[in-house]
Design a protein around this motif. Structure first.
Motif, PDB file in Angstrom:
ATOM      1  N   ASP A 104       0.853  -1.188   0.000  1.00  0.00           N
ATOM      2  CA  ASP A 104       0.000   0.000   0.000  1.00  0.00           C
ATOM      3  C   ASP A 104       0.890   1.240   0.000  1.00  0.00           C
ATOM      4  OD1 ASP A 104      -1.908   1.946   0.282  1.00  0.00           O
ATOM      5  OD2 ASP A 104      -2.524   1.353   2.294  1.00  0.00           O
ATOM      6  N   PHE A 105       0.867   1.971  -1.106  1.00  0.00           N
ATOM      7  CA  PHE A 105       1.663   3.189  -1.231  1.00  0.00           C
ATOM      8  C   PHE A 105       0.782   4.435  -1.151  1.00  0.00           C
ATOM      9  CE2 PHE A 105       4.365   0.095  -3.541  1.00  0.00           C
ATOM     10  CZ  PHE A 105       5.482   0.190  -2.737  1.00  0.00           C
ATOM     11  N   ALA A 106      -0.390   4.305  -0.544  1.00  0.00           N
ATOM     12  CA  ALA A 106      -1.320   5.430  -0.480  1.00  0.00           C
ATOM     13  C   ALA A 106      -0.745   6.616   0.289  1.00  0.00           C
ATOM     14  CB  ALA A 106      -2.641   4.983   0.154  1.00  0.00           C
ATOM     15  N   GLY A 107       0.157   6.372   1.227  1.00  0.00           N
ATOM     16  CA  GLY A 107       0.694   7.456   2.033  1.00  0.00           C
ATOM     17  C   GLY A 107       1.937   8.108   1.458  1.00  0.00           C
ATOM     18  N   VAL A 108       2.362   7.706   0.265  1.00  0.00           N
ATOM     19  CA  VAL A 108       3.574   8.267  -0.332  1.00  0.00           C
ATOM     20  C   VAL A 108       3.279   9.664  -0.873  1.00  0.00           C
ATOM     21  CG1 VAL A 108       5.255   8.010  -2.189  1.00  0.00           C
ATOM     22  CG2 VAL A 108       4.509   6.013  -0.911  1.00  0.00           C
ATOM     23  N   ASP A 109       4.098  10.619  -0.497  1.00  0.00           N
ATOM     24  CA  ASP A 109       3.984  11.984  -1.010  1.00  0.00           C
ATOM     25  C   ASP A 109       4.801  12.050  -2.296  1.00  0.00           C
ATOM     26  OD1 ASP A 109       4.173  14.698  -1.601  1.00  0.00           O
ATOM     27  OD2 ASP A 109       4.241  15.273   0.508  1.00  0.00           O
ATOM     28  N   VAL A 110       4.122  12.045  -3.429  1.00  0.00           N
ATOM     29  CA  VAL A 110       4.799  11.997  -4.731  1.00  0.00           C
ATOM     30  C   VAL A 110       5.621  13.254  -4.967  1.00  0.00           C
ATOM     31  CG1 VAL A 110       4.457  11.748  -7.217  1.00  0.00           C
ATOM     32  CG2 VAL A 110       3.037  10.450  -5.651  1.00  0.00           C
ATOM     33  N   GLY A 111       5.159  14.390  -4.472  1.00  0.00           N
ATOM     34  CA  GLY A 111       5.922  15.630  -4.624  1.00  0.00           C
ATOM     35  C   GLY A 111       7.262  15.552  -3.923  1.00  0.00           C
ATOM     36  N   VAL A 112       7.286  15.034  -2.709  1.00  0.00           N
ATOM     37  CA  VAL A 112       8.534  14.871  -1.968  1.00  0.00           C
ATOM     38  C   VAL A 112       9.415  13.835  -2.664  1.00  0.00           C
ATOM     39  CG1 VAL A 112       9.518  14.079   0.218  1.00  0.00           C
ATOM     40  CG2 VAL A 112       7.538  15.586   0.218  1.00  0.00           C
ATOM     41  N   LEU A 113       8.803  12.761  -3.114  1.00  0.00           N
ATOM     42  CA  LEU A 113       9.553  11.727  -3.820  1.00  0.00           C
ATOM     43  C   LEU A 113      10.220  12.298  -5.070  1.00  0.00           C
ATOM     44  CD1 LEU A 113      10.247   8.680  -4.133  1.00  0.00           C
ATOM     45  CD2 LEU A 113       8.192   8.504  -5.514  1.00  0.00           C
ATOM     46  N   ALA A 114       9.503  13.086  -5.838  1.00  0.00           N
ATOM     47  CA  ALA A 114      10.063  13.673  -7.055  1.00  0.00           C
ATOM     48  C   ALA A 114      11.220  14.616  -6.738  1.00  0.00           C
ATOM     49  CB  ALA A 114       8.968  14.417  -7.823  1.00  0.00           C
ATOM     50  N   ALA A 115      11.115  15.348  -5.641  1.00  0.00           N
ATOM     51  CA  ALA A 115      12.152  16.308  -5.284  1.00  0.00           C
ATOM     52  C   ALA A 115      13.395  15.643  -4.700  1.00  0.00           C
ATOM     53  CB  ALA A 115      11.588  17.312  -4.277  1.00  0.00           C
ATOM     54  N   ARG A 116      13.237  14.480  -4.076  1.00  0.00           N
ATOM     55  CA  ARG A 116      14.356  13.870  -3.348  1.00  0.00           C
ATOM     56  C   ARG A 116      15.025  12.706  -4.060  1.00  0.00           C
ATOM     57  NH1 ARG A 116      12.973  12.846   2.697  1.00  0.00           N
ATOM     58  NH2 ARG A 116      15.231  12.724   2.759  1.00  0.00           N
ATOM     59  N   THR A 117      14.461  12.198  -5.140  1.00  0.00           N
ATOM     60  CA  THR A 117      15.045  11.017  -5.776  1.00  0.00           C
ATOM     61  C   THR A 117      16.203  11.377  -6.695  1.00  0.00           C
ATOM     62  OG1 THR A 117      14.582   8.997  -6.988  1.00  0.00           O
ATOM     63  CG2 THR A 117      13.462  10.969  -7.750  1.00  0.00           C
ATOM     64  N   ALA A 168      16.859   8.397 -12.147  1.00  0.00           N
ATOM     65  CA  ALA A 168      16.349   9.104 -13.331  1.00  0.00           C
ATOM     66  C   ALA A 168      14.947   8.661 -13.725  1.00  0.00           C
ATOM     67  CB  ALA A 168      17.308   8.907 -14.497  1.00  0.00           C
ATOM     68  N   VAL A 169      14.704   7.362 -13.759  1.00  0.00           N
ATOM     69  CA  VAL A 169      13.399   6.866 -14.196  1.00  0.00           C
ATOM     70  C   VAL A 169      12.331   7.190 -13.154  1.00  0.00           C
ATOM     71  CG1 VAL A 169      12.074   4.808 -14.810  1.00  0.00           C
ATOM     72  CG2 VAL A 169      14.425   5.062 -15.621  1.00  0.00           C
ATOM     73  N   LEU A 170      12.624   6.956 -11.887  1.00  0.00           N
ATOM     74  CA  LEU A 170      11.655   7.247 -10.835  1.00  0.00           C
ATOM     75  C   LEU A 170      11.319   8.730 -10.807  1.00  0.00           C
ATOM     76  CD1 LEU A 170       9.936   6.244  -8.515  1.00  0.00           C
ATOM     77  CD2 LEU A 170      11.932   6.468  -7.032  1.00  0.00           C
ATOM     78  N   GLY A 171      12.322   9.576 -11.010  1.00  0.00           N
ATOM     79  CA  GLY A 171      12.073  11.018 -11.065  1.00  0.00           C
ATOM     80  C   GLY A 171      11.156  11.403 -12.203  1.00  0.00           C
ATOM     81  N   GLU A 172      11.356  10.794 -13.370  1.00  0.00           N
ATOM     82  CA  GLU A 172      10.499  11.084 -14.532  1.00  0.00           C
ATOM     83  C   GLU A 172       9.072  10.607 -14.299  1.00  0.00           C
ATOM     84  OE1 GLU A 172      10.926  12.745 -17.471  1.00  0.00           O
ATOM     85  OE2 GLU A 172      12.796  13.409 -16.561  1.00  0.00           O
ATOM     86  N   VAL A 173       8.928   9.422 -13.720  1.00  0.00           N
ATOM     87  CA  VAL A 173       7.587   8.892 -13.441  1.00  0.00           C
ATOM     88  C   VAL A 173       6.872   9.779 -12.428  1.00  0.00           C
ATOM     89  CG1 VAL A 173       6.334   6.951 -12.416  1.00  0.00           C
ATOM     90  CG2 VAL A 173       8.151   6.520 -14.071  1.00  0.00           C
ATOM     91  N   ALA A 174       7.565  10.170 -11.368  1.00  0.00           N
ATOM     92  CA  ALA A 174       6.957  11.037 -10.356  1.00  0.00           C
ATOM     93  C   ALA A 174       6.556  12.381 -10.966  1.00  0.00           C
ATOM     94  CB  ALA A 174       7.915  11.237  -9.188  1.00  0.00           C
ATOM     95  N   ALA A 175       7.411  12.943 -11.814  1.00  0.00           N
ATOM     96  CA  ALA A 175       7.081  14.216 -12.463  1.00  0.00           C
ATOM     97  C   ALA A 175       5.858  14.067 -13.369  1.00  0.00           C
ATOM     98  CB  ALA A 175       8.278  14.720 -13.261  1.00  0.00           C
ATOM     99  N   LEU A 176       5.766  12.955 -14.085  1.00  0.00           N
ATOM    100  CA  LEU A 176       4.606  12.707 -14.949  1.00  0.00           C
ATOM    101  C   LEU A 176       3.336  12.561 -14.120  1.00  0.00           C
ATOM    102  CD1 LEU A 176       3.538  12.127 -17.818  1.00  0.00           C
ATOM    103  CD2 LEU A 176       4.021   9.719 -17.382  1.00  0.00           C
ATOM    104  N   LEU A 177       3.436  11.848 -13.008  1.00  0.00           N
ATOM    105  CA  LEU A 177       2.278  11.721 -12.124  1.00  0.00           C
ATOM    106  C   LEU A 177       1.812  13.084 -11.628  1.00  0.00           C
ATOM    107  CD1 LEU A 177       3.200   8.622  -9.946  1.00  0.00           C
ATOM    108  CD2 LEU A 177       1.275   8.814 -11.516  1.00  0.00           C
TER     109      LEU A 177
END
Length: 72
Positions: free
Chosen positions: A24-37, A40-49
């Motif tokens: 369950d990843f419901a509590g993941v803050d995608v904005g924080v994830l995008a800023a801190r990763t 390269a691929v995870l950053g692009e996916v987070a930015a797209l989300l």
């Protein structure tokens, strides 16, 4: 001339759903994830989300969008 019988690999059963529950990843803050990763691929996916993320007022789900529709 003798022929060698041909052996075919046994047909595998088609893959099915796993009994393992997904995390369950419901509590993941995608904005924080995008800023801190640094990945390269995870950053692009987070930015797209984040680009496609609807506002809480616009987020809806319809019964017709459920997976049952795809299985019929």
């Amino acid at each position: 001339m003798a022929t060698t019988p041909r052996t075919e690999p046994a047909a595998a059963a088609p893959p099915g759903p796993s009994a393992e529950r997904l995390p369950d990843f419901a509590g993941v803050d995608v904005g924080v994830l995008a800023a801190r990763t640094d990945h390269a691929v995870l950053g692009e996916v987070a930015a797209l989300l984040l680009r496609n993320w609807p506002s809480p007022e616009d987020a809806v789900a319809y019964y017709e969008d459920g997976p049952e529709k795809l299985l019929r």
